[in-house]
Every structure is written in C-alpha cells, then in structure tokens.
Design a protein around this motif. Sequence first.
Motif, PDB file in Angstrom:
ATOM      1  N   ALA A 163       0.896   3.744  -2.879  1.00 50.92           N
ATOM      2  CA  ALA A 163       0.254   5.431  -2.807  1.00 50.92           C
ATOM      3  C   ALA A 163       1.493   7.009  -2.760  1.00 50.92           C
ATOM      4  CB  ALA A 163       0.261   6.033  -1.390  1.00 50.92           C
ATOM      5  N   THR A 164       2.976   6.150  -2.484  1.00 49.82           N
ATOM      6  CA  THR A 164       3.990   7.027  -3.415  1.00 49.82           C
ATOM      7  C   THR A 164       3.409   6.970  -4.800  1.00 49.82           C
ATOM      8  OG1 THR A 164       5.251   6.694  -1.407  1.00 49.82           O
ATOM      9  CG2 THR A 164       6.265   7.699  -3.607  1.00 49.82           C
TER      10      THR A 164
ATOM     11  N   MET B 153      -3.121   2.040   5.135  1.00 49.81           N
ATOM     12  CA  MET B 153      -2.285   2.407   5.482  1.00 49.81           C
ATOM     13  C   MET B 153      -2.602   3.618   6.800  1.00 49.81           C
ATOM     14  SD  MET B 153      -0.056   4.212   3.339  1.00 49.81           S
ATOM     15  CE  MET B 153      -0.605   5.558   1.903  1.00 49.81           C
TER      16      MET B 153
ATOM     17  N   ASP C 124      -5.569   2.723  -0.908  1.00 46.46           N
ATOM     18  CA  ASP C 124      -4.014   2.679   0.171  1.00 46.46           C
ATOM     19  C   ASP C 124      -4.249   3.618   1.126  1.00 46.46           C
ATOM     20  OD1 ASP C 124      -2.765   0.850  -2.248  1.00 46.46           O
ATOM     21  OD2 ASP C 124      -2.472   2.894  -3.666  1.00 46.46           O
ATOM     22  N   GLU C 125      -4.271   4.815   1.119  1.00 48.22           N
ATOM     23  CA  GLU C 125      -5.310   5.475   2.285  1.00 48.22           C
ATOM     24  C   GLU C 125      -5.501   4.703   3.159  1.00 48.22           C
ATOM     25  OE1 GLU C 125      -4.917   9.975   0.036  1.00 48.22           O
ATOM     26  OE2 GLU C 125      -6.576   8.835   0.468  1.00 48.22           O
TER      27      GLU C 125
ATOM     28  N   GLU D 100      -5.342   6.241   7.211  1.00 51.11           N
ATOM     29  CA  GLU D 100      -5.812   7.253   7.128  1.00 51.11           C
ATOM     30  C   GLU D 100      -7.478   7.002   6.840  1.00 51.11           C
ATOM     31  OE1 GLU D 100      -2.666   8.553   3.918  1.00 51.11           O
ATOM     32  OE2 GLU D 100      -1.311   8.514   5.014  1.00 51.11           O
TER      33      GLU D 100
ATOM     34  N   ALA E 154       0.944  -1.531   0.234  1.00 46.60           N
ATOM     35  CA  ALA E 154      -0.099  -0.314  -0.199  1.00 46.60           C
ATOM     36  C   ALA E 154       0.588   1.072  -0.163  1.00 46.60           C
ATOM     37  CB  ALA E 154      -1.014   0.141   1.102  1.00 46.60           C
ATOM     38  N   GLU E 155       2.105   1.069   0.409  1.00 46.29           N
ATOM     39  CA  GLU E 155       2.961   2.734   1.208  1.00 46.29           C
ATOM     40  C   GLU E 155       3.188   2.516  -0.652  1.00 46.29           C
ATOM     41  OE1 GLU E 155       5.604   2.273   3.840  1.00 46.29           O
ATOM     42  OE2 GLU E 155       3.517   1.582   5.742  1.00 46.29           O
ATOM     43  N   GLU E 156       3.367   2.034  -1.462  1.00 44.85           N
ATOM     44  CA  GLU E 156       4.785   1.940  -2.638  1.00 44.85           C
ATOM     45  C   GLU E 156       3.517   2.368  -3.720  1.00 44.85           C
ATOM     46  OE1 GLU E 156       7.294  -0.740  -5.680  1.00 44.85           O
ATOM     47  OE2 GLU E 156       6.933  -1.928  -3.913  1.00 44.85           O
TER      48      GLU E 156
END
Length: 400
Positions: A209-210, A243, A239-240, A245, A205-207
């Motif tokens: 989102a970036t 994570m 993704d948020e 958010e 998810a973090e990758e």
Amino acid sequence: MLEQRTGKTLTSESDQAAQLYGDALDLILGSESGAAETLDRALALDKNFALAAAARYYVANDVGEPDATGYRDLAQRAALTASDWEREHVEVLVGLIDEPGATREKAEAYLRETPGDLLVMSQLAGTLFFYGGPTKLETVLGIFEAAESVLGDDWAFLARLGFAASEAGQYQRARQLIERALQMRPQALYSIHALAHLLHDEGAAEESATLLRDWLAKHEDTARAGQMFGHVHWHLALDEWQMGERDAAMRRYLEFSAPATTTCGPILTLADCGGFLLREYLKSGQPLPLRDDVLAHIERVWGMIGHPFIALHVAGLYASAGDLAGLERCAKAIADTPAGPNRDTSLKLVSALSDYVSGQFPHSVQTLATLSRGARIGIGGSHVERILVDLLEQSATARA
C-alpha cells in the motif's frame, strides 16, 4: 532503421514512423498511456507499416476496440511487401491473439530464431499463463530465461522475467529484477504491477500500500489511461481491504477497477471485479446485488465460460450476490463444453461455490479438496487466482 530489441531492419517509408513504433512498443510493454495514439501517428506517416499495424491490433484487441480487426487486416496486407522476419512477426503475433493454442509451437520456434522480439514473447507468456496448464510456471520462466543473454539489460524484459520468477516462487530474485526495471523506467505500470503481485504473494499488504500510494502520487497523471491503471488501483484496494479498510477499498474499486470505470481489457477486468467482490462476500458473509456494469461484463465474457479462469470469476460474481440461479446457469453452460480437464475443473469450482452459497460448507470443502496443485495452477492467471481458491477453501472449512 533497426528495431531496438531484435536489431533487425524495419520496413518503413518513414524514419519518423519507425521511431514512433519504437516509442509505442515501450508504452505497450510498460502498459502506459498513449500507445494507440503513437501508433496511429506512425501509420499516418506510413499506412503500409506492417509492424505498426500489428502492434495497433495488439492494443485494440487488448482493450476490446470494436474495429480491432481492421488493424489486423492492414497488418496482414502490409506484411506481404515487408521482409521475411516482419511477415513472420505479424503471422505469429496475430496467431497468438486469434488462435493461441494453434500458434504456440510456431511462436516458440520463432523466438528461438528471434529471441529479442519481446512483444511476441510477452503475448506468448500471457497465453501460457492462461492456457499453459499445470506446468505453465516453469514453461514461462524458461521462455524468458532463454532470452536473458539478448535482452538482459532491457527494463521491459527485466520486469517480465521478474514477474515470471515471482510466479515460480523465486521472490528474492524476482524482487531484484523488478526493482531494477523500475529504476530504469519508474513510470512503467507493468513493472509496478509486477512488484505489487510479489508483495501480495508474500502477504505484505502494508508495504504494498505504501509503495503504490507513493507511486501513484508521482505517476498517476501520466498513467491514467494506461492499460493496467485500473489494475494497479485494484492492488491498492486489495491492500486496503486486507488491512481492514474495507469501505475505502470498496470506494477505490468502484472508482477505478469496476467494469464501468477501469482501463483494463475484458479478462483482467473480470479478474479484478470477480476477485474483489468474492473476497468481500467470503469475509462478510453478506451477498451484494451485482451492478449493471458487472452483469453486462459477464455477458461479454460468457462465451469463454468453459475455461476455469472465466468459470471461477463469473461463478464468484454470482456467488457474491447469493445468486444460485446464476450459478446453475454456469454449471449448465460448462456441462455443454467439450469433455476434458478444463471442464472438470470448472464444474468443481462452480459446484464448490454453489455449495458455499447454499450453506453446504462440508461438501464445498470436499469438492475443493479434489483439486490438485496442478489443477489449481491450470485454472490460469497468476498466483492471485490460486490464493482466491485457497480463501474459499479456508472460509468453507471455518464455516463447516
């Protein structure tokens, strides 16, 4: 003028119209802004341009334009004076849109003779992802691999081959293909969406989102009217949400991916709103009333409620609102559809969601346990849908 992927001659009175058709195909295959307008310009130059009219029907049908059938009728009339391959292209493309089940074999035979027709290939793959049943993953991948010797350096083909490989679980190969496609045409919504799917399936998810934030910073202005623009924002919202958010994710969903705000066609819109709101309900345990745009969209797709993909998302929406009457409505409508695997799977999905909302978590788990891997693949859509069923099963198990 030659069509850029098949190498076959286009029947058009205007070289400019033929060039515009080629430009429009790239926009369609990239899910980018401007395809409809580009095809309208081509048809203004040559009102009897069969392939441009067929492509315009493809676009109009995908987004639900009310006068879409006018383009279909124009394409079929114009095809009468076109070449043999153009008549077959129009017949197969229109057939896949209007009668996908009845046209599948004809489309497969056509692609064996014309393997460079990526628009037909893409529509056939979309049909199979929805209707292809338990073997669809291997079937779709095989269709694209059969054209690799002809289209292997084409960015739009590479993105689709990569997406098919990703769905089949070949993540390393898929990533190489999709990233190559993005290098060749970085603005393509389809390609960035394919990479977002792969990263979702890998739990990155973090990758993701970036990647998506960087891509939107560069391409949002030119992509805003593209047919997958709302869906790419949905991936970022997901993704948020993953994570933690969740408030930001809900704001993004409402701004870009809800039925009232998205650029997507009816089926993808349903998947995005159903998938997002059901996930939020499973996480929070708190039902939220459905907004008017969601209720209206349910009615828009209600005629397809017997298909497991539609049943999962419509019932998921009712479940997210704690609406047992809506779930009962789903079950009754599905029970009236023809007997077969689709009806069985749809009824099980609705039953599991109803039990979940009612607090009968062990029974929900028992029902979901009867869905085989093949049945879950046959729900339709992508791995995202199978993960959604897994999340329901996991949540019901935890609460049981």
